[in-house]
Design a protein around this motif. Structure first.
Motif, mmCIF file in Angstrom:
data_model
loop_
_atom_site.group_PDB
_atom_site.id
_atom_site.type_symbol
_atom_site.label_atom_id
_atom_site.label_comp_id
_atom_site.label_asym_id
_atom_site.label_seq_id
_atom_site.Cartn_x
_atom_site.Cartn_y
_atom_site.Cartn_z
ATOM 1 N N GLU A 59 80.517 4.521 0.617
ATOM 2 C CA GLU A 59 80.254 4.843 2.015
ATOM 3 C C GLU A 59 78.863 4.356 2.417
ATOM 4 O O GLU A 59 78.677 3.811 3.508
ATOM 5 N N TYR A 63 78.083 1.591 5.435
ATOM 6 C CA TYR A 63 77.212 1.751 6.594
ATOM 7 C C TYR A 63 76.105 0.722 6.599
ATOM 8 O O TYR A 63 75.693 0.234 7.648
ATOM 9 N N TRP A 67 75.601 -2.324 9.831
ATOM 10 C CA TRP A 67 74.442 -2.678 10.641
ATOM 11 C C TRP A 67 74.433 -4.181 10.926
ATOM 12 O O TRP A 67 74.003 -4.596 11.999
ATOM 13 N N ASP A 69 72.601 -6.667 10.058
ATOM 14 C CA ASP A 69 71.337 -7.108 10.642
ATOM 15 C C ASP A 69 70.440 -7.851 9.667
ATOM 16 O O ASP A 69 69.251 -7.971 9.880
ATOM 17 N N HIS B 95 64.014 8.170 6.171
ATOM 18 C CA HIS B 95 64.487 7.002 5.421
ATOM 19 C C HIS B 95 63.649 6.799 4.171
ATOM 20 O O HIS B 95 64.170 6.576 3.081
ATOM 21 N N ARG B 107 66.630 -1.212 12.522
ATOM 22 C CA ARG B 107 67.454 -0.008 12.505
ATOM 23 C C ARG B 107 66.802 1.131 13.251
ATOM 24 O O ARG B 107 67.290 2.261 13.233
ATOM 25 N N PRO B 111 68.983 3.908 17.058
ATOM 26 C CA PRO B 111 68.979 5.361 17.183
ATOM 27 C C PRO B 111 68.226 5.809 18.398
ATOM 28 O O PRO B 111 68.557 6.830 18.986
ATOM 29 N N PRO B 118 77.061 3.036 14.309
ATOM 30 C CA PRO B 118 77.053 3.928 13.147
ATOM 31 C C PRO B 118 75.641 3.951 12.606
ATOM 32 O O PRO B 118 75.081 2.918 12.318
ATOM 33 N N THR B 119 75.031 5.095 12.536
ATOM 34 C CA THR B 119 73.665 5.128 12.039
ATOM 35 C C THR B 119 73.620 5.544 10.581
ATOM 36 O O THR B 119 72.887 5.003 9.803
ATOM 37 N N ARG B 120 74.405 6.543 10.233
ATOM 38 C CA ARG B 120 74.378 6.960 8.837
ATOM 39 C C ARG B 120 75.740 7.482 8.432
ATOM 40 O O ARG B 120 76.523 7.861 9.271
ATOM 41 N N PRO B 121 75.955 7.550 7.105
ATOM 42 C CA PRO B 121 77.222 8.121 6.638
ATOM 43 C C PRO B 121 77.364 9.577 7.043
ATOM 44 O O PRO B 121 76.381 10.248 7.313
ATOM 45 N N SER B 122 78.598 10.060 7.027
ATOM 46 C CA SER B 122 78.897 11.364 7.612
ATOM 47 C C SER B 122 78.096 12.497 6.999
ATOM 48 O O SER B 122 77.628 13.383 7.700
ATOM 49 N N TYR B 123 77.932 12.484 5.667
ATOM 50 C CA TYR B 123 77.256 13.627 5.066
ATOM 51 C C TYR B 123 75.762 13.573 5.301
ATOM 52 O O TYR B 123 75.054 14.503 5.003
ATOM 53 N N ARG B 125 74.543 12.711 8.436
ATOM 54 C CA ARG B 125 74.264 12.934 9.854
ATOM 55 C C ARG B 125 73.782 14.347 10.060
ATOM 56 O O ARG B 125 74.362 15.289 9.541
#
Lengths: 213, 284
Positions: A59, A63, A67, A69, B95, B107, B111, B118-123, B125
């Protein structure tokens, strides 16, 4: 166990890992995986926890790629991320029961580190898990050098693995070696080392004590 | 801009397709004092005009360090700018804590503006439901919730990461773009004109040339007022050079050297004019 040299990193593990208690049950479990473009991850310990870690990393890399980028997570970032995961699980009294080795090369910079199940972590030129720490690392300390060639590194790793094979009862003679450079990752097919068991002391094991084994 | 029946809240479209509240927020940026940014291959410079509320007060702080490798300059409602800068700082720190490495600059603007990337994985956020911890979401989300308002501040984000030097502009509308050079705030068009003339050379500028160009651009926005180190703030970030505001003394020295050059150029111009008046035109 793993070793650094120049811009290449080596990992070596035996593919036996699926132990079932003390039974060496599953003899073809791959314990080295490539993560993203720059990193290799090797694990010992509980395989199901290793698989969980691989899911987390999947995962994470997804992600990172989304990006799109030009930036990417390198081995140092993966190492620190895994350290956070392991330490936090340990704090909740629900550890992921693994010793992890993370290594990789990014923009010519090589990196090798280890994370334990209680969140202990460090970087070094050579690392090992389990018995490798006791049997292989002393050999590394004596014989590793910054400017080893590829062949020398493989020979050194095989030497250590042979020692482990002879002395660790839960090792099998089936190994994989993985190499990572700026160009990419290669994980070899499983292969065996030549061993010698023809010692005279093995020929008649109960010579000194009839009836024993 | 005149008041009309479609500008009461940000979730109302006008028949012509405008969200007036968003436009008004962008107007707030245009009213703020000028801020400019420009980058070369190895450095990014930010410069702002210092404006004080009155002669008795100190000037507004417009340049914020966000991390060792990133800084922002703001124009518009300073209070909103401060809130956004604090958010950006926490993004960088988070980060660095998890990955032990500096946040890649590209990045950071998303935000600060959009809710869709999508900025970050679900767990990872943040689980805060009532106020968006991701300002990111903020700029855009603020234009999509009737109980919110857009941030009335434009951000010039300057930073360096392993893909090079970057300069981004974050708009209250939620848009953001990367720039070689940009100017925002009042009389920024004058600075933009100067930058448009010169930007092609910026990539190969040295650090000193970059700072000089930044000061020249700021000078354009002052429209005749004298440029002194007290009336502007200049900050720079570069390879092996963490983001920092340059001290007044150094800036004054650069300004003085700029004046000398200009005076020398003016003298030369005067001499040439004399010569040409001697050489009278040949036609009768």
């Amino acid at each position: 166990m793993e070793k650094k040299e120049k811009a290449i990193l080596f990992f070596k593990s035996d593919t036996e890992f699926g132990s079932y208690g003390s039974t060496l049950r599953y003899k073809s479990v791959e314990r080295i995986k490539a993560i993203g473009k720059h990193t290799l991850l090797g694990a010992s310990g509980e395989i199901s926890d290793f698989q969980e870690i691989l899911r987390y990393l999947d995962e994470l890399i997804l992600y990172d790629n989304m990006w799109d980028d030009g930036n990417s997570l390198g081995p140092k970032e993966i190492h620190n991320y895994l350290n956070r995961v392991m330490y936090n699980r340990r704090n909740k009294f629900n550890p992921l029961w693994n010793s992890l080795v993370i290594g990789g090369v990014k923009n010519g910079q090589k990196y090798l580190g280890m994370v334990g199940m209680i969140g202990t972590h460090f970087e070094d030129n050579h690392v090992a898990t389990g018995f490798g720490n006791h049997l292989a690392r002393p050999i590394f300390r004596d014989e590793w050098s910054e400017d080893m060639t590829f062949e020398e590194a493989v020979r050194l790793l095989e030497k250590c693995l042979r020692v482990l094979l002879y002395r660790d009862r839960s090792a099998i003679n089936k190994f994989q070696i993985a190499k990572i450079t700026d160009e990419g990752v290669t994980i070899s097919q499983p292969y065996s080392l030549k061993t010698f068991w023809g010692f005279s002391a093995f020929k008649n094991p109960s010579k000194g004590a009839e009836g024993s084994w | 801009m005149f008041r009309n029946q479609y500008d009461t809240d940000v979730t109302t479209w006008s028949p012509a397709g405008w969200l007036f509240q968003v436009d008004y927020a962008m107007e707030a940026v245009k009213q703020g004092s000028a801020a400019i940014g420009l980058r070369s291959a190895t450095h990014v410079a930010l410069a702002t005009v210092n404006k004080a509320a009155s002669e008795l007060s100190s000037h507004q702080k417009k340049v914020f360090k966000v991390d060792d490798h990133i800084g922002v300059a703001i124009a518009g409602l300073t209070a909103d700018g401060l809130v956004l800068s604090l958010f950006l700082r926490s993004e960088c720190i988070n980060h660095a804590f998890v990955y032990e490495s500096p946040l890649p600059v590209s990045r950071l603007p998303p935000p600060a503006s959009s809710s869709t990337l999508p900025t970050r994985p679900s767990y990872e956020r943040p689980r805060m439901l009532f106020h968006s911890k991701t300002v990111g979401n903020d700029n855009l989300v603020c234009t999509q919730r009737s109980w919110k308002r857009p941030y009335g501040v434009g951000l010039l984000v300057a930073g360096l990461d392993e893909t090079g030097a970057h300069l981004y502009y974050n708009c209250p509308s939620g848009n953001y773009f990367e720039y070689q050079a940009f100017a925002i705030g009042s009389r920024s068009q004058a600075a933009k004109t100067y930058l448009e003339r010169r930007f092609e050379a910026f990539n190969s500028n040295s650090r000193e040339e970059l700072i000089k160009d930044a000061l020249f651009a700021i000078k354009e926005t002052l429209q005749g007022e004298k440029l002194t180190s007290a009336s502007c703030t200049v900050a720079v970030v570069g390879i092996r050079e963490p983001f920092h505001v340059i001290d007044q003394k150094t800036i004054q020295e650069v300004i003085d050297s700029m004046d000398v050059r200009e005076e020398a150029a003016a003298d030369q111009g005067a001499v040439h004019e004399d010569k040409s008046s001697e050489e009278a035109p040949m036609d009768i």
